[in-house]
Design an enzyme around this catalytic site. Structure first.
Site, PDB file in Angstrom:
ATOM      1  N   GLY A   3      62.171  49.296   6.405  1.00 55.68           N
ATOM      2  CA  GLY A   3      63.316  49.977   6.580  1.00 55.68           C
ATOM      3  C   GLY A   3      64.470  48.836   6.175  1.00 55.68           C
ATOM      4  N   THR A   4      65.584  49.115   5.839  1.00 57.20           N
ATOM      5  CA  THR A   4      66.500  48.063   5.378  1.00 57.20           C
ATOM      6  C   THR A   4      67.506  48.329   6.343  1.00 57.20           C
ATOM      7  OG1 THR A   4      67.078  49.658   3.833  1.00 57.20           O
ATOM      8  CG2 THR A   4      65.616  48.039   3.129  1.00 57.20           C
ATOM      9  N   THR A   5      68.926  48.585   6.041  1.00 59.15           N
ATOM     10  CA  THR A   5      70.031  48.334   6.788  1.00 59.15           C
ATOM     11  C   THR A   5      70.490  49.179   8.044  1.00 59.15           C
ATOM     12  OG1 THR A   5      70.887  47.589   4.799  1.00 59.15           O
ATOM     13  CG2 THR A   5      72.281  47.523   6.473  1.00 59.15           C
TER      14      THR A   5
ATOM     15  N   LYS B 152      66.288  55.909  11.028  1.00 61.70           N
ATOM     16  CA  LYS B 152      66.140  54.222  11.758  1.00 61.70           C
ATOM     17  C   LYS B 152      66.753  54.211  12.914  1.00 61.70           C
ATOM     18  CE  LYS B 152      66.048  52.808   6.958  1.00 61.70           C
ATOM     19  NZ  LYS B 152      66.580  51.973   6.086  1.00 61.70           N
TER      20      LYS B 152
ATOM     21  N   GLY C 289      68.836  43.759   8.752  1.00 57.83           N
ATOM     22  CA  GLY C 289      68.040  44.399   7.598  1.00 57.83           C
ATOM     23  C   GLY C 289      68.324  43.628   6.190  1.00 57.83           C
TER      24      GLY C 289
END
Lengths: 229, 270
Positions: free
Chosen positions: B50-52, B83, B185
C-alpha cells in the site's frame, strides 16, 4: 481407612439444584421481549454501572441473573468466544446458537463435576437479520437450554413473571413503547413495588441499526418513552 | 476448556497471542536465516504494497485520506484497495507498507477496540488507543526484519480534550504525535511537501479536503507506486473525517469534483 459417606447421584444433583435455585431466586429479574424492530431487554438493577445486560456481538446480547462474579465471568468468556470466532471466520458466522451451546456445555459441566454449581441463569438473544426470526435462548444453572419465543424471564421471580407475561404479550409487532410499558408493569406487579427509570437497566437490539445493533436506553429516554401516550 | 481460561485482560490482541499464536499478526516467527556465502538475506517474492496515506487536522477534527493503489514491484496489483479504516466511533487508522499484514493489523485493531469496549463497558481513551496500536506495531517487528514493514497513522477525536489528534508510528512501535499533518508511504514525502506550504490552523473541512487531494495527486505524479484519480474507471482516493460527531466517509462525487477541478487547474497552468 474410613470410607467416604455414600451419597446417591440423585440426591447429590437434587441438592445442587436446590442450592443453585435458591441463589438465583434471591436476585432480581430480567425480561427479554420481542418488539417490532428487534428485542427489548429490561433488568431490575439499582446499579447504574454494574451491568446485567451487555452487548455480545453485532446482533447479539447477553443478560445474566444470579451471582454477579459468575455471570460476569460467563459474559466475558462469551465475548472472547464471539470475537475470536468473528476474527477467525467472518462476522456473519457468529451465531447465538453456537454461543448458547458453548454456554450450555460450560454451565452443564460445572454443574455435574464441580462441588458448587453456578448460581446463574442467562439469556443469549439474537435479533434476526431481514426476514429471519429473532432467537432467545435461556440457559439454566444445570446447563439446560430452552429456546424461548416472544418473551423470556430469568432471575428472582422468573416463573411468576413468565406466567404474567405469557397472558399479556401477544405479538412480536408491538411497538417499543408498549413492550417497555408491559415489561415494567410485569416487574412492578410481581415485585409489588413501583420501579422508577433510575433502577431499570434497559437496552435493545435494534434491527434497523447497521452493524452493531445493541443500544442502551438511558433513564431520560425511558422517561420520555413512557410519558408520551 | 472453553470458558475456564485464565483471564487475559481486556485485550483481544493479547488473548489472540496467548490462545491462537498461529493466527495472530505476529506469525510467522522470524524465518531462520539460511547460511549462505553471499550473506544476502533470502529475498521474498514480490508482494503488494500500500502506498500513500495522510492525515490533516482541521477545525472540527481530523481528515484522513489515502490513494487506492496496491503496487507489487513494478506492477499494479490492485486499483481499488482501501487503506483508511474506521476503527470505532471516534477513530480511524490508515495503513501503508506490506498490504497483507497491514490490512490484517487494521482489522485486528478494530476488533481490539470493540472487544475492550464490550468487556469493560467503557471506551478506551484516545491516548489509550494510540498506545495499544504502538504495541501491535511493535509486535510486527519480527516480520519487519523479513521485509514486511507495516506503518500506520492513527487519527482519533479526543472527547476529553475536544480536539482531533494524529499519531504516527515507526517500525519499532515508536509512537509520535503530530499536531498539524502527516503523510507516509512511498509517496509520503511528496504529500508532506505539498501540505507544508498550504497548511494553516483552523482549516475548514472543504479546505482540508482540497489540500489532501492535492497532496495525493502530487504524490501520484512523483511516485510510481501511488495511484492518482482514475477517471476512466471512476476510482478516486478515499477520505474520512473524524469529528466530535463520529467518523464519516467523504462522498465519492465530492472527491471526484475536487479531483476534476484540480486537473482543470493544472491544465490551465500548463
Amino acid at each position: 481407612m474410613a470410607l467416604p459417606y455414600y451419597v446417591s447421584p440423585e440426591q447429590m444433583m437434587a441438592d445442587k439444584a436446590e442450592y443453585a435455585k435458591k441463589g438465583i431466586a434471591k436476585g432480581r429479574s430480567i425480561i427479554a421481549m420481542e418488539y417490532a424492530d428487534g428485542v427489548l431487554l429490561v433488568a431490575d438493577n439499582p446499579s447504574a454501572s454494574l451491568h446485567k445486560i451487555s452487548e455480545m456481538y453485532d446482533r447479539m446480547a447477553f443478560a445474566g441473573a444470579g451471582k454477579y462474579n459468575e455471570f460476569e465471568m460467563l459474559r466475558k468468556a462469551g465475548i472472547r468466544h464471539a470475537d475470536l470466532k468473528g476474527y477467525m471466520y467472518s462476522r456473519e458466522d457468529v451465531t447465538a446458537k453456537s454461543l448458547a451451546n458453548a454456554y450450555s456445555q460450560t454451565i452443564g459441566t460445572v454443574f455435574s463435576n464441580d462441588p458448587k454449581p453456578l448460581e446463574v441463569e442467562i439469556l443469549v438473544v439474537e435479533v434476526g437479520e431481514g426476514e429471519k426470526l429473532n432467537e432467545i435462548y435461556r440457559i439454566s444453572f444445570d446447563g439446560s437450554i430452552i429456546d424461548e419465543r416472544g418473551v423470556a424471564a430469568i432471575g428472582g421471580k422468573a416463573e411468576a413473571l413468565m406466567a404474567y407475561l405469557k397472558n399479556r404479550w401477544s405479538t412480536p409487532s408491538v411497538s417499543l413503547k408498549e413492550a417497555l410499558r408491559l415489561s415494567i408493569e410485569a416487574l412492578d406487579t410481581i415485585t409489588s413495588q413501583k420501579l422508577g427509570a433510575d433502577v431499570l437497566e434497559v437496552a435493545v437490539l435494534d434491527r434497523t441499526r447497521p452493524g452493531r445493533t445493541f443500544r442502551r436506553i438511558t433513564p431520560t429516554e425511558i422517561g420520555s418513552l413512557l410519558k408520551v401516550s | 476448556m472453553l470458558f475456564r481460561d485464565d483471564d487475559s485482560g481486556s485485550s483481544f490482541y493479547d488473548f489472540l497471542l496467548s490462545k491462537r499464536p498461529e493466527a495472530s499478526a505476529r506469525f510467522p516467527h522470524p524465518i531462520p536465516q539460511v547460511q549462505s556465502h553471499a550473506q544476502a538475506p533470502a529475498a521474498l517474492p514480490p508482494f503488494p504494497h500500500g502506498t500513500t496515506i495522510l492525515a490533516i487536522r482541521y477545525q472540527d477534527g481530523v481528515l484522513m485520506a489515502g490513494d487506492r493503489q496496491a503496487t507489487e514491484g513494478f506492477q499494479v496489483s490492485g486499483r481499488r484497495i482501501e487503506k483508511v479504516f474506521k476503527t470505532d466511533d471516534h477513530s480511524t487508522i490508515a495503513i501503508a507498507g506490506a498490504a497483507g499484514p497491514a490490512i490484517e493489523l487494521a482489522r485486528l485493531f478494530q476488533i481490539e477496540l470493540e472487544h475492550y469496549e464490550k468487556l469493560e463497558g467503557d471506551i478506551l481513551s484516545c491516548e489509550g488507543k494510540a498506545n495499544k496500536l504502538a504495541q501491535m506495531v511493535r509486535g510486527n517487528l519480527p516480520m519487519a526484519f523479513q521485509g514486511l514493514v507495516v506503518i500506520p497513522i492513527f487519527a482519533g477525536y479526543d472527547l476529553k480534550r475536544r480536539e482531533g489528534r494524529i499519531f504516527k508510528y515507526d517500525v519499532t512501535g515508536g509512537r509520535y504525535e503530530e499536531i498539524e499533518y502527516y503523510a507516509v508511504g512511498s509517496g509520503g514525502k511528496d504529500a508532506r511537501d505539498t501540505m507544508k506550504p498550504l497548511y494553516r490552523r483552523d482549516l475548514t473541512e472543504p479546505q482540508a479536503l482540497k489540500i489532501a487531494m492535492e497532496a495525493l495527486y502530487n504524490a501520484a505524479e512523483e511516485d510510481v507506486g501511488t495511484g492518482g484519480p482514475d477517471f476512466v474507471r471512476g476510482i478516486y482516493p478515499i477520505a474520512k473525517v473524524i469529528t466530535e460527531h463520529g467518523v464519516r466517509d467523504v462522498e465519492t462525487p465530492r472527491i471526484a469534483e475536487i479531483c476534476t477541478a484540480l486537473i482543470e487547474n493544472r491544465r490551465e497552468r500548463a
